[in-house]
Design a protein around this motif. Sequence first.
Motif, PDB file in Angstrom:
ATOM      1  N   SER A  10     -67.580  13.739  58.962  1.00 27.29           N
ATOM      2  CA  SER A  10     -67.040  12.408  58.661  1.00 27.29           C
ATOM      3  C   SER A  10     -66.422  12.372  57.262  1.00 27.29           C
ATOM      4  O   SER A  10     -65.367  11.750  57.068  1.00 27.29           O
ATOM      5  CB  SER A  10     -68.102  11.317  58.832  1.00 27.29           C
ATOM      6  N   ILE A  52     -65.985   5.977  63.364  1.00 27.82           N
ATOM      7  CA  ILE A  52     -66.709   6.178  64.628  1.00 27.82           C
ATOM      8  C   ILE A  52     -67.890   7.124  64.427  1.00 27.82           C
ATOM      9  O   ILE A  52     -69.009   6.854  64.890  1.00 27.82           O
ATOM     10  CB  ILE A  52     -65.757   6.685  65.734  1.00 27.82           C
ATOM     11  N   ILE A  53     -67.658   8.227  63.718  1.00 27.65           N
ATOM     12  CA  ILE A  53     -68.752   9.170  63.451  1.00 27.65           C
ATOM     13  C   ILE A  53     -69.817   8.505  62.591  1.00 27.65           C
ATOM     14  O   ILE A  53     -71.016   8.589  62.876  1.00 27.65           O
ATOM     15  CB  ILE A  53     -68.221  10.453  62.772  1.00 27.65           C
ATOM     16  N   ALA A  55     -70.475   5.227  62.078  1.00 24.68           N
ATOM     17  CA  ALA A  55     -71.171   4.144  62.779  1.00 24.68           C
ATOM     18  C   ALA A  55     -72.112   4.702  63.844  1.00 24.68           C
ATOM     19  O   ALA A  55     -73.247   4.225  63.984  1.00 24.68           O
ATOM     20  CB  ALA A  55     -70.161   3.184  63.403  1.00 24.68           C
ATOM     21  N   SER A  56     -71.669   5.714  64.580  1.00 23.79           N
ATOM     22  CA  SER A  56     -72.526   6.321  65.611  1.00 23.79           C
ATOM     23  C   SER A  56     -73.763   6.930  64.984  1.00 23.79           C
ATOM     24  O   SER A  56     -74.887   6.748  65.476  1.00 23.79           O
ATOM     25  CB  SER A  56     -71.759   7.409  66.372  1.00 23.79           C
ATOM     26  N   ARG A  57     -73.581   7.645  63.892  1.00 23.49           N
ATOM     27  CA  ARG A  57     -74.729   8.257  63.213  1.00 23.49           C
ATOM     28  C   ARG A  57     -75.672   7.178  62.699  1.00 23.49           C
ATOM     29  O   ARG A  57     -76.891   7.305  62.811  1.00 23.49           O
ATOM     30  CB  ARG A  57     -74.249   9.137  62.058  1.00 23.49           C
ATOM     31  N   ILE A  59     -76.098   4.119  63.831  1.00 23.30           N
ATOM     32  CA  ILE A  59     -76.763   3.438  64.937  1.00 23.30           C
ATOM     33  C   ILE A  59     -77.814   4.321  65.596  1.00 23.30           C
ATOM     34  O   ILE A  59     -78.937   3.883  65.837  1.00 23.30           O
ATOM     35  CB  ILE A  59     -75.724   2.967  65.975  1.00 23.30           C
ATOM     36  N   PHE A  60     -77.450   5.567  65.877  1.00 21.66           N
ATOM     37  CA  PHE A  60     -78.322   6.415  66.682  1.00 21.66           C
ATOM     38  C   PHE A  60     -79.293   7.273  65.879  1.00 21.66           C
ATOM     39  O   PHE A  60     -80.350   7.639  66.388  1.00 21.66           O
ATOM     40  CB  PHE A  60     -77.489   7.306  67.606  1.00 21.66           C
TER      41      PHE A  60
END
Length: 153
Positions: A10, A52-53, A55-57, A59-60
Amino acid sequence: MSLPVLPTISTFFIVLSAILVAIGWVLVSQRKIEAHKKTMIAAAISALIFFIIYASRTIFIGNTAFGGPDDIKIYYTVFLIFHIVLATTGAVFGIVTIVLGFKNNIARHRKIGPITSIIWFFVAITGVAVYLLLYVFYSGGETTSVIKAIIGG
Protein backbone atom coordinates in the motif's frame (compact mmCIF):
# COMPACT_ATOMS: atom_id res chain seq x y z
CA MET A 1 14.36 -7.64 8.47
CA SER A 2 10.99 -8.89 7.31
CA LEU A 3 8.65 -6.17 6.11
CA PRO A 4 4.86 -6.63 6.31
CA VAL A 5 3.40 -7.39 2.89
CA LEU A 6 0.19 -5.32 2.80
CA PRO A 7 1.60 -2.12 4.36
CA THR A 8 4.61 -2.33 2.04
CA ILE A 9 2.40 -2.76 -1.04
CA SER A 10 0.00 0.00 0.00
CA THR A 11 2.89 2.39 0.71
CA PHE A 12 4.29 1.62 -2.74
CA PHE A 13 0.98 2.64 -4.32
CA ILE A 14 0.72 5.93 -2.43
CA VAL A 15 4.28 6.81 -3.47
CA LEU A 16 3.49 5.79 -7.05
CA SER A 17 0.44 8.06 -7.02
CA ALA A 18 2.56 11.03 -5.92
CA ILE A 19 5.17 10.30 -8.59
CA LEU A 20 2.41 10.14 -11.21
CA VAL A 21 0.97 13.43 -9.94
CA ALA A 22 4.42 15.01 -10.37
CA ILE A 23 4.68 13.60 -13.90
CA GLY A 24 1.18 14.88 -14.64
CA TRP A 25 2.16 18.32 -13.44
CA VAL A 26 5.13 18.36 -15.83
CA LEU A 27 2.98 17.12 -18.70
CA VAL A 28 0.33 19.81 -18.25
CA SER A 29 3.04 22.49 -18.03
CA GLN A 30 4.23 21.22 -21.43
CA ARG A 31 0.64 21.45 -22.73
CA LYS A 32 0.48 17.67 -23.24
CA ILE A 33 -3.14 17.58 -22.10
CA GLU A 34 -4.07 14.03 -23.16
CA ALA A 35 -0.93 12.59 -21.55
CA HIS A 36 -1.71 14.67 -18.43
CA LYS A 37 -5.24 13.23 -18.25
CA LYS A 38 -4.03 9.63 -18.61
CA THR A 39 -1.28 10.13 -16.04
CA MET A 40 -3.63 11.73 -13.53
CA ILE A 41 -6.16 8.93 -13.98
CA ALA A 42 -3.34 6.46 -13.31
CA ALA A 43 -2.41 8.50 -10.20
CA ALA A 44 -6.02 8.36 -8.99
CA ILE A 45 -6.19 4.60 -9.62
CA SER A 46 -2.94 4.14 -7.72
CA ALA A 47 -4.31 6.14 -4.78
CA LEU A 48 -7.52 4.11 -4.92
CA ILE A 49 -5.56 0.84 -4.84
CA PHE A 50 -3.72 2.17 -1.78
CA PHE A 51 -7.01 3.01 -0.12
CA ILE A 52 -8.58 -0.38 -0.88
CA ILE A 53 -5.58 -2.23 0.56
CA TYR A 54 -5.41 0.09 3.59
CA ALA A 55 -9.15 -0.07 4.32
CA SER A 56 -9.27 -3.85 3.84
CA ARG A 57 -6.33 -4.35 6.17
CA THR A 58 -7.86 -2.00 8.73
CA ILE A 59 -11.23 -3.75 8.62
CA PHE A 60 -10.05 -7.35 8.52
CA ILE A 61 -6.70 -7.27 10.34
CA GLY A 62 -6.52 -3.98 12.22
CA ASN A 63 -3.87 -1.29 12.47
CA THR A 64 -0.42 -1.59 13.99
CA ALA A 65 0.32 0.44 17.09
CA PHE A 66 3.59 2.35 17.40
CA GLY A 67 6.24 0.01 18.79
CA GLY A 68 8.98 2.56 19.39
CA PRO A 69 10.12 4.12 22.65
CA ASP A 70 7.45 5.52 24.95
CA ASP A 71 9.20 8.90 25.18
CA ILE A 72 8.58 9.62 21.48
CA LYS A 73 5.16 7.98 21.20
CA ILE A 74 3.36 11.31 21.71
CA TYR A 75 5.31 12.85 18.81
CA TYR A 76 4.46 9.88 16.61
CA THR A 77 0.79 10.14 17.58
CA VAL A 78 0.62 13.87 16.77
CA PHE A 79 2.40 13.19 13.48
CA LEU A 80 -0.01 10.33 12.67
CA ILE A 81 -3.04 12.52 13.36
CA PHE A 82 -1.53 15.23 11.12
CA HIS A 83 -1.02 12.62 8.38
CA ILE A 84 -4.59 11.32 8.71
CA VAL A 85 -6.08 14.82 8.49
CA LEU A 86 -3.80 15.66 5.55
CA ALA A 87 -4.69 12.40 3.75
CA THR A 88 -8.40 12.96 4.23
CA THR A 89 -8.12 16.54 3.00
CA GLY A 90 -5.97 15.41 0.05
CA ALA A 91 -8.46 12.72 -0.90
CA VAL A 92 -11.36 15.19 -0.91
CA PHE A 93 -9.34 17.72 -2.91
CA GLY A 94 -8.29 14.94 -5.28
CA ILE A 95 -11.85 13.86 -5.95
CA VAL A 96 -12.98 17.45 -6.52
CA THR A 97 -10.01 18.12 -8.82
CA ILE A 98 -10.65 15.00 -10.90
CA VAL A 99 -14.37 15.75 -11.17
CA LEU A 100 -13.60 19.31 -12.31
CA GLY A 101 -11.23 17.91 -14.93
CA PHE A 102 -13.77 15.37 -16.20
CA LYS A 103 -16.46 18.05 -16.34
CA ASN A 104 -14.03 20.18 -18.35
CA ASN A 105 -14.27 22.99 -15.79
CA ILE A 106 -10.71 23.95 -16.61
CA ALA A 107 -10.63 27.34 -14.85
CA ARG A 108 -11.49 25.81 -11.46
CA HIS A 109 -9.42 22.69 -12.19
CA ARG A 110 -6.36 24.90 -12.81
CA LYS A 111 -6.92 26.76 -9.55
CA ILE A 112 -7.38 23.74 -7.30
CA GLY A 113 -5.03 21.31 -9.10
CA PRO A 114 -1.72 22.74 -7.85
CA ILE A 115 -3.08 22.92 -4.28
CA THR A 116 -4.25 19.33 -4.51
CA SER A 117 -0.86 18.23 -5.86
CA ILE A 118 1.07 19.89 -3.04
CA ILE A 119 -1.22 18.37 -0.42
CA TRP A 120 -0.79 14.96 -2.07
CA PHE A 121 3.00 15.24 -2.04
CA PHE A 122 2.87 15.88 1.71
CA VAL A 123 0.46 12.95 2.14
CA ALA A 124 2.90 10.64 0.37
CA ILE A 125 5.91 11.92 2.32
CA THR A 126 4.17 11.68 5.69
CA GLY A 127 2.75 8.28 4.72
CA VAL A 128 6.23 6.96 4.02
CA ALA A 129 7.40 8.42 7.34
CA VAL A 130 4.58 6.61 9.19
CA TYR A 131 5.50 3.38 7.39
CA LEU A 132 9.18 3.78 8.30
CA LEU A 133 8.37 4.54 11.94
CA LEU A 134 6.01 1.57 12.23
CA TYR A 135 7.90 -1.11 10.35
CA VAL A 136 11.51 -0.12 9.59
CA PHE A 137 12.96 2.06 12.36
CA TYR A 138 11.02 0.29 15.12
CA SER A 139 9.23 -3.02 15.35
CA GLY A 140 5.51 -2.55 15.02
CA GLY A 141 3.47 -2.82 18.17
CA GLU A 142 0.27 -4.78 18.58
CA THR A 143 -2.02 -4.99 15.56
CA THR A 144 -5.42 -3.87 16.76
CA SER A 145 -8.40 -1.65 15.97
CA VAL A 146 -7.83 1.85 14.60
CA ILE A 147 -8.86 3.62 17.81
CA LYS A 148 -6.63 1.46 20.01
CA ALA A 149 -3.70 1.93 17.62
CA ILE A 150 -4.04 5.73 17.73
CA ILE A 151 -4.71 6.27 21.44
CA GLY A 152 -2.97 3.19 22.80
CA GLY A 153 -4.34 0.77 25.26
